[in-house]
Design a protein around this motif. Structure first.
Motif, mmCIF file in Angstrom:
data_model
loop_
_atom_site.group_PDB
_atom_site.id
_atom_site.type_symbol
_atom_site.label_atom_id
_atom_site.label_comp_id
_atom_site.label_asym_id
_atom_site.label_seq_id
_atom_site.Cartn_x
_atom_site.Cartn_y
_atom_site.Cartn_z
ATOM 1 N N TRP A 8 31.972 43.770 45.598
ATOM 2 C CA TRP A 8 31.804 42.576 46.428
ATOM 3 C C TRP A 8 32.232 41.349 45.633
ATOM 4 C CZ3 TRP A 8 27.891 38.976 45.058
ATOM 5 C CH2 TRP A 8 27.037 39.407 44.046
ATOM 6 N N THR A 9 32.848 40.416 46.345
ATOM 7 C CA THR A 9 33.378 39.229 45.693
ATOM 8 C C THR A 9 32.255 38.252 45.360
ATOM 9 O OG1 THR A 9 33.908 38.280 47.865
ATOM 10 C CG2 THR A 9 35.680 39.426 46.692
ATOM 11 N N ALA A 10 32.377 37.634 44.198
ATOM 12 C CA ALA A 10 31.346 36.750 43.677
ATOM 13 C C ALA A 10 31.031 35.584 44.612
ATOM 14 C CB ALA A 10 31.757 36.221 42.305
ATOM 15 N N ASN A 11 31.973 35.213 45.460
ATOM 16 C CA ASN A 11 31.714 34.104 46.375
ATOM 17 C C ASN A 11 30.747 34.483 47.496
ATOM 18 O OD1 ASN A 11 33.518 35.667 47.841
ATOM 19 N ND2 ASN A 11 34.852 33.967 48.395
ATOM 20 N N ARG A 48 29.936 43.370 41.050
ATOM 21 C CA ARG A 48 30.263 41.992 41.453
ATOM 22 C C ARG A 48 31.619 41.642 40.857
ATOM 23 N NH1 ARG A 48 29.335 36.782 39.101
ATOM 24 N NH2 ARG A 48 28.890 35.209 40.693
ATOM 25 N N LEU A 49 32.547 41.283 41.706
ATOM 26 C CA LEU A 49 33.908 40.984 41.264
ATOM 27 C C LEU A 49 34.087 39.478 41.073
ATOM 28 C CD1 LEU A 49 35.746 43.344 43.751
ATOM 29 C CD2 LEU A 49 35.164 43.803 41.362
ATOM 30 N N THR A 50 34.492 39.107 39.887
ATOM 31 C CA THR A 50 34.740 37.689 39.614
ATOM 32 C C THR A 50 36.227 37.359 39.584
ATOM 33 O OG1 THR A 50 34.606 38.096 37.233
ATOM 34 C CG2 THR A 50 32.582 37.389 38.340
ATOM 35 N N ASP A 51 37.056 38.368 39.441
ATOM 36 C CA ASP A 51 38.506 38.176 39.395
ATOM 37 C C ASP A 51 39.130 38.928 40.553
ATOM 38 O OD1 ASP A 51 38.473 36.767 36.846
ATOM 39 O OD2 ASP A 51 37.951 38.716 35.978
ATOM 40 N N TYR A 52 39.708 38.204 41.500
ATOM 41 C CA TYR A 52 40.300 38.820 42.687
ATOM 42 C C TYR A 52 41.202 37.812 43.378
ATOM 43 C CZ TYR A 52 36.365 36.243 44.663
ATOM 44 O OH TYR A 52 35.466 35.263 44.972
ATOM 45 N N ASN A 58 44.703 30.983 50.002
ATOM 46 C CA ASN A 58 44.544 29.597 50.453
ATOM 47 C C ASN A 58 43.140 29.266 50.935
ATOM 48 O OD1 ASN A 58 47.127 28.694 49.855
ATOM 49 N ND2 ASN A 58 47.953 29.474 51.779
ATOM 50 N N CYS A 59 42.231 30.212 50.909
ATOM 51 C CA CYS A 59 40.872 29.936 51.388
ATOM 52 C C CYS A 59 39.870 30.502 50.386
ATOM 53 C CB CYS A 59 40.644 30.547 52.770
ATOM 54 S SG CYS A 59 38.999 30.187 53.423
ATOM 55 N N ALA A 60 39.222 29.631 49.648
ATOM 56 C CA ALA A 60 38.254 30.062 48.641
ATOM 57 C C ALA A 60 37.053 30.756 49.264
ATOM 58 C CB ALA A 60 37.797 28.860 47.814
ATOM 59 N N ASP A 61 36.868 30.588 50.572
ATOM 60 C CA ASP A 61 35.739 31.194 51.260
ATOM 61 C C ASP A 61 36.019 32.630 51.712
ATOM 62 O OD1 ASP A 61 33.046 30.718 51.976
ATOM 63 O OD2 ASP A 61 33.635 30.557 54.089
ATOM 64 N N ASP A 62 37.285 33.084 51.662
ATOM 65 C CA ASP A 62 37.596 34.469 52.004
ATOM 66 C C ASP A 62 36.835 35.394 51.043
ATOM 67 O OD1 ASP A 62 39.329 33.770 54.027
ATOM 68 O OD2 ASP A 62 41.156 34.177 52.878
ATOM 69 N N ALA A 63 36.307 36.477 51.581
ATOM 70 C CA ALA A 63 35.502 37.387 50.770
ATOM 71 C C ALA A 63 35.720 38.816 51.244
ATOM 72 C CB ALA A 63 34.024 37.010 50.898
ATOM 73 N N PHE A 64 35.312 39.774 50.392
ATOM 74 C CA PHE A 64 35.341 41.164 50.839
ATOM 75 C C PHE A 64 34.223 41.967 50.225
ATOM 76 C CE2 PHE A 64 38.252 41.608 47.165
ATOM 77 C CZ PHE A 64 37.761 42.750 46.545
ATOM 78 N N ILE A 65 33.877 43.008 50.943
ATOM 79 C CA ILE A 65 32.969 44.050 50.478
ATOM 80 C C ILE A 65 33.709 45.362 50.707
ATOM 81 C CG2 ILE A 65 30.786 45.252 50.833
ATOM 82 C CD1 ILE A 65 29.673 42.574 51.958
#
Length: 129
Positions: A8-11, A48-52, A58-65
């Motif tokens: 999962w992305t850190a954001n 927890r992924l910090t580098d992706y 273009n969107c810092a809010d994009d995330a994934f699990i």
């Protein structure tokens, strides 16, 4: 053997209940697999992924699990289809409105694997009965 790794992305920090998600997946494997997955072989963990990089960056809010499941070879195709469809639906329901609150990609991949194992957890579980 059924091992699940949730990336999962850190954001997403604080946006969902990670412990609850781990518990949900473990419970699905224990309680809804018709004993296809031996309880002593279930492992569920999160990274927890910090580098992706996601999409066009273009969107810092994009995330994934992403959920990767490894299991031993030989499970029936009909079981796999039904079980993992149901588990994916349970995960989507658990995440609830997170999909509406932000840009989010959820994925589930299943791999059959052969490997070498030594596990005394099975013995402990058998001794309890």
């Amino acid at each position: 053997m059924a091992h699940a790794t949730i990336e999962w992305t850190a954001n997403l920090e604080g946006a969902f209940d990670l412990g609850g998600l781990l518990s949900l997946i473990a419970a699905e494997m224990r309680e809804r697999s018709s004993d296809v997955f031996p309880v002593g072989g279930i492992r569920v963990r999160a990274i927890r992924l910090t580098d992706y990089v996601i999409a066009d960056s273009n969107c810092a809010d994009d995330a994934f699990i992403n959920i990767d499941v490894k299991m031993g070879v030989g499970r029936d195709a009909a079981f796999k289809q039904a079980f993992f469809n149901q588990m994916f639906d349970a995960v989507k329901a658990f995440l609830g409105d997170l999909f509406e609150r932000r840009s989010l990609a959820l994925s589930l991949y299943v791999e059959e694997a052969e490997g070498w194992k030594h596990n005394t957890i099975h013995h402990r579980l058998t001794a309890r009965k």
